[in-house]
Design an enzyme around this catalytic site. Structure first.
Site, short mmCIF file in Angstrom:
data_model
loop_
_atom_site.label_atom_id
_atom_site.label_comp_id
_atom_site.label_asym_id
_atom_site.label_seq_id
_atom_site.Cartn_x
_atom_site.Cartn_y
_atom_site.Cartn_z
CB CYS A 2 -0.94 0.10 1.18
SG CYS A 2 -2.12 -1.24 1.28
NE ARG A 27 4.68 1.54 -0.02
CZ ARG A 27 5.67 1.25 0.80
NH1 ARG A 27 6.91 1.42 0.41
NH2 ARG A 27 5.43 0.80 2.01
CD1 TRP A 75 -0.47 -6.47 -2.81
CD2 TRP A 75 -0.79 -6.89 -0.64
NE1 TRP A 75 -0.24 -7.81 -2.59
CE2 TRP A 75 -0.43 -8.10 -1.28
CE3 TRP A 75 -1.04 -6.91 0.72
CZ2 TRP A 75 -0.31 -9.30 -0.59
CZ3 TRP A 75 -0.93 -8.11 1.42
CH2 TRP A 75 -0.56 -9.29 0.75
CG ASN A 101 1.04 0.44 4.32
OD1 ASN A 101 0.76 -0.74 4.35
ND2 ASN A 101 2.26 0.89 4.08
N GLY A 102 -1.36 -1.12 6.48
CA GLY A 102 -1.13 -1.92 7.69
C GLY A 102 -2.38 -2.71 8.01
CD GLU A 490 16.06 -14.58 -7.20
OE1 GLU A 490 15.41 -14.98 -6.24
OE2 GLU A 490 15.92 -13.44 -7.68
CE LYS A 494 12.83 -12.52 -9.00
NZ LYS A 494 13.64 -12.13 -7.90
CD GLU A 497 8.87 -12.60 -7.53
OE1 GLU A 497 8.61 -11.70 -6.75
OE2 GLU A 497 10.01 -12.74 -8.04
CG HIS A 513 16.75 -38.65 -2.99
ND1 HIS A 513 17.11 -39.87 -2.47
CD2 HIS A 513 17.90 -38.08 -3.45
CE1 HIS A 513 18.42 -40.02 -2.57
NE2 HIS A 513 18.93 -38.95 -3.17
CE LYS A 614 11.50 -3.65 -5.27
NZ LYS A 614 11.79 -5.00 -5.77
C1 F6R Z 1 11.11 -11.44 -5.16
C2 F6R Z 1 11.04 -10.34 -4.22
C3 F6R Z 1 10.67 -10.64 -2.81
C4 F6R Z 1 11.58 -9.84 -1.84
C5 F6R Z 1 11.12 -10.06 -0.39
C6 F6R Z 1 12.04 -9.36 0.59
O1 F6R Z 1 11.43 -11.00 -6.43
O2 F6R Z 1 11.26 -9.21 -4.54
O3 F6R Z 1 10.73 -12.00 -2.54
O4 F6R Z 1 12.88 -10.28 -2.01
O5 F6R Z 1 9.82 -9.56 -0.25
O6 F6R Z 1 12.08 -7.98 0.35
P1 F6R Z 1 13.18 -7.07 1.00
O7 F6R Z 1 14.49 -7.44 0.39
O8 F6R Z 1 12.77 -5.67 0.66
O9 F6R Z 1 13.17 -7.35 2.47
#
Ligand code: F6R
Length: 619
Positions: A2, A27, A75, A101-102, A490, A494, A497, A513, A614
């Site tokens: 948010c 956000r 969000w 936000n929260g 990773e 990616k 996501e 396994h 994010k």
């Molecule tokens: C994946 C991604 C998330 C962040 C996670 C931690 O592409 O961006 O998995 O890595 O939310 O975020 P930070 O690094 O901001 O604590």
């Protein structure tokens, strides 16, 4: 999660809020909304599911010259993604609008109480309870000399709230003011000339000012065009600390790129240079960090390092384990911040805790850091965001300096974390048994890394062709051993996501396994195969998959003499960086590009994948 933006000043608020919302869209992008207050009329509240552009279209239909306003990009936590649940939320007496936000954990009890007092509700959100609670306190609050009745009603309401909030409120009776408060969700004040702003992130107001005050938990701020004042929720006065934001707005613009993810992938050579700049000590063949605030004598006593993070940052922690154990010979534990916080793990007294977080605001990581500090462990952080809560509260830390990362999928922040973890390992190793020559080899190799990354980026066209070929599959598996295992995870993260393809990362030997049961012609595997001792074993694993008709993409930096061109359906050949310490970064770049181009081929919104946001500031 948010985004909040508020403006009070001499300019028209609407366009400034809209611009800020677009900058904070990363956000959350479930819905957006504004509340505008021009002093003469009712509050004008416009909100809509989807992007801020839809609110912009509504604004054009409603001429409004308001100089005060708040806005929000959502969000969703409580309540579905609907226009009704979008923010701002108003009190039922029509006096207040709030953006939040929260999570208000006791909102149902608050709501029941307020319904008993005659307040009504139109949404399913927790935030509306707070709007009505503020109205309730405002109605009860007498005007007192030296006290702002608006601020007092917000402050007193917050004393009854359990949970987290970053919030901004406007009141129809106080048209030139905004009250904001924070607990657990970031909020900062932008100080201008005859105008002030409040936002979840400085990116929202960098076009207007670079003077900023970051609010701490439990603080309440009152803004007017000329002034701002801060108290705690317990009414103690606070002397604000003003800072200057380092980066400028151009860094947060797309430039010639189609998406932020593409821009940020291609920025990696520069980001890695910035992470390393000034941090090598040539005469001692080690790394040096300005902000650790730990004496070498104390570091020498450390006999365990715990790395904490979430998501991609957690995977950086996993790579850090290989680096620190290999070069510094210190035992390492890696844990999700969210588990560490509640697990009450018994740790040795000489344990060093490292929290890794790009945003510096991830609530799980912040609370894990606070828990470690409360227990008295030396707690350091690697973070990208100057002024973030993790950066401000830690015992010491290392900034990534990789510039703003806007795309929801982390890319350049991950590789710069990897480089810094390698440098931490070098630094700790050189305090112990890592020789001068070994230290020198590592630091020399790292210095050449940006050039090698540029060479990998030159493979983009080849990787795009492969992505187009594989984009129709619905399942994929990424495989690696040792420090390639976290990179396999990773790669899978990616891909799922941003392309919504079901992808899993496995340790390659673990395949046999269980996971190998998934292999057939509809499930491609991507093998990460660096030079070195695991290479023959990895090639055997490739054979096992191909024998079961699984298509294979093989990514390797081994020469053709070791990995023949017919070793897999498709091969991505990477430059040989000449030192194993570079491999995690060099193998990350192709899996990032692959995910990006698959998402493009599928026509998906790369920077704003569904359900994600994010900076995850809820638990
Ligand atoms: C994946 C991604 C998330 C962040 C996670 C931690 O592409 O961006 O998995 O890595 O939310 O975020 P930070 O690094 O901001 O604590």
């Amino acid at each position: 999660m948010c985004g909040i933006v508020g403006y009070v000043g001499h300019q028209q608020a609407g366009p400034i809020l809209l611009e800020g919302l677009k900058r904070l869209e990363y956000r959350g992008y479930d819905s957006a909304g504004v509340a505008l207050l021009d002093g003469a009329e009712d509050l004008l509240v416009l909100k809509k599911t989807g992007s801020p552009d839809r609110v912009g279209a509504l604004m054009r239909q409603h001429e409004n010259a308001a100089h005060t306003g708040i806005s929000h990009t959502r969000w969703a936590t409580h309540g579905e993604v609907t226009d009704r649940n979008a923010h701002p939320h108003c009190s039922s007496d029509g006096k207040f609008a709030i953006v939040h936000n929260g999570v208000i954990e006791n909102y149902q009890a608050i709501r029941r109480f307020l319904e008993g007092q005659g307040y009504s509700f139109v949404s399913e959100t927790d935030s509306e309870a707070l709007a009505n609670l503020i109205a309730y306190h405002f109605a009860k609050e007498p005007e007192q000399p030296g006290k702002n009745r608006f601020t007092e009603s917000v402050r007193k309401s917050l004393l009854h709230v359990d949970g987290t909030y970053g919030l901004a409120v406007v009141c129809i009776d106080r048209p030139g003011e905004i009250v904001g408060a924070r607990k657990g969700s970031p909020l900062c004040v932008g100080i201008g000339q005859g105008e002030n702003m409040i936002a979840s992130d400085v990116a929202a107001f960098l076009n207007y000012t670079r003077r900023v005050v970051y609010l701490d938990d439990g603080q309440v701020v009152t803004l007017s065009p000329q002034d701002y004042s801060i108290t705690t929720v317990y009414d103690e006065s606070v002397a604000p600390v003003e800072r200057q934001v380092e980066w400028n707005i151009e860094e947060a613009d797309l430039g010639a790129f189609a998406h932020y993810m593409e821009k940020e992938i291609f920025e990696q050579p520069k980001a890695l240079e910035n992470a390393m700049r000034g941090r090598f000590s040539d005469d001692c063949s080690t790394a040096k960090f300005g902000g650790l605030n730990v004496e070498p004598r104390e570091l020498r006593q450390i006999d365990r390092v715990v790395f904490l993070g979430q998501g991609t940052a957690y995977l950086a922690c996993m790579v850090a384990e290989y680096f620190v154990e290999r070069y510094a010979r210190i035992p390492v534990e890696v844990e999700y911040s969210s588990e560490f916080r509640y697990r009450n793990a018994p740790l040795d007294k000489n344990t060093l805790v490292f929290v890794i977080s790009q945003s510096g605001e991830t609530l799980d990581s912040l609370e894990a850091m606070r828990e470690a500090m409360r227990k008295g462990y030396r707690t350091l952080a690697i973070t990208n965001t100057v002024g973030s809560t993790i950066a401000r509260e830690n015992d010491g830390g290392i900034y990534q300096h990789c510039g703003p990362e806007i795309s929801v999928a982390a890319t350049k922040s991950f590789t710069s974390q990897l480089v810094l973890c390698a440098m931490v390992a070098l630094f700790l190793g050189r305090m112990r048994d890592l020789s001068y020559a070994e230290g020198r080899a590592i630091s020399q190799a790292l210095r050449h890394l940006p050039g090698h990354v540029t060479q990998v980026l030159n493979l983009a066209e080849h990787i795009q062709k492969l992505a187009a070929k594989y984009a129709h599959f619905e399942d994929m598996i990424f495989l690696g051993r040792q420090d390639m295992y976290p990179i396999a995870l990773e790669g899978a993260l990616k891909l799922k996501e941003i392309t919504y393809i079901h992808a899993e990362g496995y340790q390659a030997a673990e395949m046999k396994h269980g996971p190998i049961a998934l292999i057939n012609e509809r499930c491609p595997s991507i093998f990460l195969v660096p030079r070195g001792e695991s290479l023959p074993k990895m090639l055997s694993n490739v054979q096992e998959v191909r024998a079961r008709k699984g298509p294979v993409i093989l990514i390797t930096n081994a020469p053709e003499s070791e990995v023949a061109n017919d070793a897999a359906e498709d091969i991505i050949r990477l430059p040989d960086g000449g030192h194993e310490v570079l491999d995690p970064v060099l193998f990350t770049v192709p899996v990032q590009l692959f995910a990006y181009y698959v998402a493009l081929a599928r026509g998906l919104p790369v920077d704003k994948p569904r359900n994600l946001a994010k900076s995850v500031t809820v638990e």
